[in-house]
Motif scaffolding. Structure first.
Motif, PDB file in Angstrom:
ATOM      1  N   GLU A   1      10.268   2.697   8.171  1.00 18.06           N
ATOM      2  CA  GLU A   1      11.446   2.601   9.023  1.00 18.06           C
ATOM      3  C   GLU A   1      12.526   1.758   8.328  1.00 18.06           C
ATOM      4  O   GLU A   1      13.685   2.093   8.338  1.00 18.06           O
ATOM      5  CB  GLU A   1      11.059   1.978  10.365  1.00 18.06           C
ATOM      6  N   VAL A   2      12.112   0.631   7.725  1.00 16.87           N
ATOM      7  CA  VAL A   2      13.031  -0.258   7.008  1.00 16.87           C
ATOM      8  C   VAL A   2      12.466  -0.451   5.602  1.00 16.87           C
ATOM      9  O   VAL A   2      11.312  -0.853   5.439  1.00 16.87           O
ATOM     10  CB  VAL A   2      13.151  -1.627   7.719  1.00 16.87           C
ATOM     11  N   PRO A   3      13.260  -0.176   4.577  1.00 17.58           N
ATOM     12  CA  PRO A   3      12.788  -0.354   3.197  1.00 17.58           C
ATOM     13  C   PRO A   3      12.388  -1.815   2.927  1.00 17.58           C
ATOM     14  O   PRO A   3      12.959  -2.738   3.512  1.00 17.58           O
ATOM     15  CB  PRO A   3      13.993   0.037   2.347  1.00 17.58           C
TER      16      PRO A   3
ATOM     17  N   GLU B   1       0.835  -1.190   0.000  1.00 16.52           N
ATOM     18  CA  GLU B   1       0.000   0.000   0.000  1.00 16.52           C
ATOM     19  C   GLU B   1       0.872   1.244   0.000  1.00 16.52           C
ATOM     20  O   GLU B   1       2.041   1.199   0.351  1.00 16.52           O
ATOM     21  CB  GLU B   1      -0.919  -0.001   1.210  1.00 16.52           C
ATOM     22  N   ARG B   2       0.274   2.343  -0.379  1.00 17.50           N
ATOM     23  CA  ARG B   2       1.010   3.602  -0.373  1.00 17.50           C
ATOM     24  C   ARG B   2       1.194   4.072   1.052  1.00 17.50           C
ATOM     25  O   ARG B   2       0.372   3.824   1.922  1.00 17.50           O
ATOM     26  CB  ARG B   2       0.240   4.656  -1.161  1.00 17.50           C
ATOM     27  N   MET B   3       2.269   4.782   1.254  1.00 19.51           N
ATOM     28  CA  MET B   3       2.535   5.338   2.574  1.00 19.51           C
ATOM     29  C   MET B   3       1.541   6.454   2.853  1.00 19.51           C
ATOM     30  O   MET B   3       1.094   7.150   1.950  1.00 19.51           O
ATOM     31  CB  MET B   3       3.965   5.886   2.647  1.00 19.51           C
ATOM     32  N   GLY B   4       1.210   6.645   4.116  1.00 15.25           N
ATOM     33  CA  GLY B   4       0.278   7.679   4.514  1.00 15.25           C
ATOM     34  C   GLY B   4       0.908   9.063   4.428  1.00 15.25           C
ATOM     35  O   GLY B   4       2.082   9.229   4.106  1.00 15.25           O
ATOM     36  N   ARG B   5       0.098  10.050   4.728  1.00 18.63           N
ATOM     37  CA  ARG B   5       0.561  11.437   4.719  1.00 18.63           C
ATOM     38  C   ARG B   5       0.243  12.036   6.071  1.00 18.63           C
ATOM     39  O   ARG B   5      -0.690  11.624   6.751  1.00 18.63           O
ATOM     40  CB  ARG B   5      -0.111  12.212   3.597  1.00 18.63           C
ATOM     41  N   ALA B   6       1.034  12.985   6.464  1.00 18.21           N
ATOM     42  CA  ALA B   6       0.829  13.645   7.758  1.00 18.21           C
ATOM     43  C   ALA B   6       0.856  15.156   7.571  1.00 18.21           C
ATOM     44  O   ALA B   6       1.495  15.678   6.653  1.00 18.21           O
ATOM     45  CB  ALA B   6       1.914  13.222   8.728  1.00 18.21           C
TER      46      ALA B   6
END
Length: 144
Positions: free
Chosen positions: A65-67, A46-51
């Motif tokens: 945190e870890v690719p 999934e795509r990373m979230g946004r803040a």
């Protein structure tokens, strides 16, 4: 005296054995971890979230945190370490030599327990997982 030589990278590990210090290497196992060959975007589910920034109206993407590629390498290293621990505990080898791609060698070292670390007679930081047995033998000490 039984000697094992592990030749590995993040996607493949080959285990060789030698009965005596001057014996030829015999391939015992060829382990594969196909997920490590995938591209990072294929590993992400999934795509990373946004803040939101704490001040202002800016937004930014969150990072892992870890690719994913490193996660797969760590997963394969743990699997390989478990197999080696079981083999050592059952007396299948007394000494171990590890030849691994430099980045994978570091990951592998981190998952070896203290008893296994004492069994390691030597390491070589080269990626020879796809090379023939003669080339692998040339990278090891003359007398194992």
């Amino acid at each position: 005296m039984s000697i094992w030589v592990v030749v590995a990278d993040a996607s493949r590990a080959r285990i060789f054995s030698a009965d005596k210090s001057f014996s030829p290497l015999v391939e015992e196992e060829d382990l594969s971890h196909p997920k490590a060959r995938l591209h990072a975007q294929e590993l992400e589910t999934e795509r990373m979230g946004r803040a939101f920034d704490s001040t202002g109206e800016g937004r930014h993407a969150l990072s892992r945190e870890v690719p994913p590629k490193k996660q797969e390498a760590q997963r394969f290293a743990r699997e390989l370490c478990e197999r080696l621990n079981t083999a050592r505990a059952s007396g299948r080898f007394e000494r171990l030599y590890i030849i691994a791609a430099p980045a994978f060698l570091g990951i592998l070292r981190n998952c070896l327990d203290d008893t296994m670390q004492k069994s390691v007679a030597g390491t070589v930081d080269k990626n020879l997982a796809a090379h023939d047995v003669e080339e692998i033998r040339r990278q090891l000490p003359r007398f194992l």
